[in-house]
Design an enzyme around this catalytic site. Sequence first.
Site: not given
Ligand SMILES: [Zn+2]
Length: 131
Positions: A96, A117
């Site tokens: 996405c 991180c």
């Molecule tokens: Zn995603």
Amino acid sequence: MAKGGEDWKKRLSPEQYKILREQGTEAPFSGKYWNEHSKGIYRCAACGSELFASDAKFDSGTGWPSFTEPANLENIELKEDTSHGMVRTEVRCKKCGSHLGHVFDDGPEEKGGKRYCINSVCLNLTKESQN
Ligand SMILES: [Zn+2]
């Protein structure tokens, strides 16, 4: 999913939108997962893609969830980030395109030396069933 900003605003909380779509960073020790030790799979909060396994999570002391490696390299995208006067490597969800965090070279040496991180708000933990 449509790429338009309005859909994302409906789907995500304001804080999630700021971090996932505008490359923000949550305050350290503020997220829900930096001190999480349950077993399971961390998925993208926006699209559900499998990103990190709890087995790769370690206590980095930074206040953000930290992982030595992604669950599946194919599910993430690394991108050079030169914002804020630094050269860093940004970690994005490949499916996405959401911003997740950054990867640094100061992770545990015995596990490859990487530290992913990641912002807690970018993740949803699916806990392993207890039975
Ligand atoms: Zn995603």
